[in-house]
Write an enzyme that holds these catalytic residues in place. Sequence first.
Site, mmCIF file in Angstrom:
data_model
loop_
_atom_site.group_PDB
_atom_site.id
_atom_site.type_symbol
_atom_site.label_atom_id
_atom_site.label_comp_id
_atom_site.label_asym_id
_atom_site.label_seq_id
_atom_site.Cartn_x
_atom_site.Cartn_y
_atom_site.Cartn_z
ATOM 1 N N TRP A 145 -4.349 35.467 -1.012
ATOM 2 C CA TRP A 145 -4.810 36.730 0.175
ATOM 3 C C TRP A 145 -5.671 37.635 -0.637
ATOM 4 C CZ3 TRP A 145 -4.322 41.279 -2.742
ATOM 5 C CH2 TRP A 145 -3.354 40.985 -3.924
ATOM 6 N N ASN A 146 -6.045 37.784 -1.551
ATOM 7 C CA ASN A 146 -7.098 38.786 -2.168
ATOM 8 C C ASN A 146 -8.512 38.645 -1.559
ATOM 9 O OD1 ASN A 146 -7.524 36.646 -4.087
ATOM 10 N ND2 ASN A 146 -7.657 38.067 -5.637
ATOM 11 N N ALA A 171 -2.380 31.917 2.092
ATOM 12 C CA ALA A 171 -1.438 32.773 1.616
ATOM 13 C C ALA A 171 -0.669 33.444 2.792
ATOM 14 C CB ALA A 171 -1.982 33.891 0.858
ATOM 15 N N GLY A 222 -4.624 31.097 -7.274
ATOM 16 C CA GLY A 222 -3.482 31.980 -7.355
ATOM 17 C C GLY A 222 -3.208 32.272 -8.848
ATOM 18 N N GLU A 244 -8.027 27.842 -10.259
ATOM 19 C CA GLU A 244 -8.549 29.346 -10.445
ATOM 20 C C GLU A 244 -7.289 30.014 -10.660
ATOM 21 O OE1 GLU A 244 -11.435 29.413 -10.989
ATOM 22 O OE2 GLU A 244 -12.499 27.731 -9.909
ATOM 23 N N LEU A 245 -6.836 30.424 -11.866
ATOM 24 C CA LEU A 245 -5.581 31.035 -12.206
ATOM 25 C C LEU A 245 -5.847 32.487 -12.480
ATOM 26 C CD1 LEU A 245 -3.830 28.145 -13.883
ATOM 27 C CD2 LEU A 245 -3.986 28.612 -11.278
ATOM 28 N N CYS A 278 -8.803 38.419 -9.653
ATOM 29 C CA CYS A 278 -8.603 37.739 -10.810
ATOM 30 C C CYS A 278 -9.841 38.018 -12.086
ATOM 31 C CB CYS A 278 -8.315 36.398 -10.773
ATOM 32 S SG CYS A 278 -9.610 35.563 -9.800
ATOM 33 N N GLU A 378 -1.702 40.763 -17.021
ATOM 34 C CA GLU A 378 -2.808 40.955 -15.894
ATOM 35 C C GLU A 378 -1.904 42.263 -15.020
ATOM 36 O OE1 GLU A 378 -5.167 38.415 -12.731
ATOM 37 O OE2 GLU A 378 -3.088 37.716 -12.957
ATOM 38 N N GLU A 455 -16.142 26.451 -9.252
ATOM 39 C CA GLU A 455 -16.166 26.400 -7.837
ATOM 40 C C GLU A 455 -17.754 27.087 -7.754
ATOM 41 O OE1 GLU A 455 -12.862 28.567 -6.154
ATOM 42 O OE2 GLU A 455 -12.093 26.486 -5.553
#
Length: 475
Positions: A145-146, A171, A222, A244-245, A278, A378, A455
């Site tokens: 969602w970010n 999301a 996420g 992509e974590l 992130c 985080e 990416e």
Amino acid sequence: MLYINGEWRKANSGKTFDVVNPATGKVIATVASGGQAETKEAIECAHQAFSTWKKATAAERGAYLNKIAAIMKEKEEELAYTITTEMGKPLSEAKREVKSATAYVEWFAEEAKRVYGETLPASHPNKQLMVLKQPIGVTAAITPWNFPLSMITRKIAPAIAAGCTVVIKPAPATPLSAMKIFECFHEASLPKGVANLVMGPAEEIGPELTKNPLVKKLTFTGSTAVGKKLIRDSADTVKKVSMELGGHAPFIVFEDADIDAAVTGATGTKFVNAGQTCICTNRIYVAENIAEEFGRKLAERVSALKIGNGLDETTEIGPLINKQGFEKVQDQVADALAHKGEILCGGKPYHAEGLDGYFYEPTVINFANDDMKIATEETFGPVAPIFTFKSEEEVIQKANDTPYGLAAYFYTKDLSRGLRIMNELEYGIVGINDPAPVTVQGPFGGFKESGNGREGGKSGILEYLEEKYVSINLI
Ligand code: ADP
């Protein structure tokens, strides 16, 4: 609404879910809630479409992407408004996101034409060797969602440029931006089945995406915990995955740094999207002898940031996305105080007339130390802890002492030191005197548990291609 095989659809069950503006607490839309059956159908349609889409020329695929980018530019205001109302970021940031989302579409329109194969020198005089690059097949994409728009285009654009077809699950907090981009696909007459949208409960959609053997590739952005689960779930069908974590970015300020530039940089990279990215700075390490000055200047800057509804053009800090995010911030701040941290500014929830969301004051914490949760977890919120260090060796060790490895930043004017630190940091993205390194032509991705795959850049499209090695015997 779901978008399957070129058509807007309700869920089979008729079920819906509400979308809430996190700044006001008001329901702004009610959308279809699909499940396993619709996801399976979308995958089958994508599989069907793959047989023709993979044969389209790169120029044709690129032309569709360029058309989509042109439509996105026409709808820029509308797209930005949708982002802000469904996830809260300031409108100026939402506009930047739309530009960046569009830039990915344009970039991969071009990259489609540059999927070059290779010829290899043979070790036998009568042989000729080649490497072909071919689209991997149906791709499942799960997005957060970010960055509800740009995370979608950063996945879908390279996938369809490569000749893959896609089923995407956005999301639950941000289905409207996803629907808007699919409106752009529809307007661009993207052939049916090439891009499909399903939304609803992750527990129903996720397993179908990870277990269905027709899906050959899974791309996810996420949390690390969910990413690990998706990798495990994809193992039985041996899908290619890119992940992509989470991140835990260090921001290091050496004693020779331009302090004012570092203060501006730290403010930008920590408080963008209210700290919910992130690659946001999570730990600030400042050389001991300049820590007092840096902390004072940072607190001065941060306390001036304007909190509010993102639709107000002057807002710089919007709400946190939900209660869970808000509670994590509160917990980290309380924990920091319990471990001898001192608040230089902020440190509490924010309330104002007309706002009914999870707002938290942008916060700077002094005297941060390794016993605090914020040193290892985080934050995903507007809290900047200042740690101090004595030597280069010490700060490198601390910066790397985490399972994460997404982004790292440092400030110095010393070239040799800059190169030493650059080489030592175990991070996929490094900003040297640069708080905003991300751009479409750069490969974005993490080391260690921050993920795998890249990416954007010229690597972005490779994630959606298989190499086929061919040996020809010239008999
Ligand atoms: P966050 O905590 O920031 O929401 P998540 O990793 O939980 O991050 O969510 C990112 C995306 O992954 C969202 O689209 C979410 O619905 C999805 N997701 C969460 N859990 C699962 C799951 N078990 N299977 C598939 N998708 C999931």
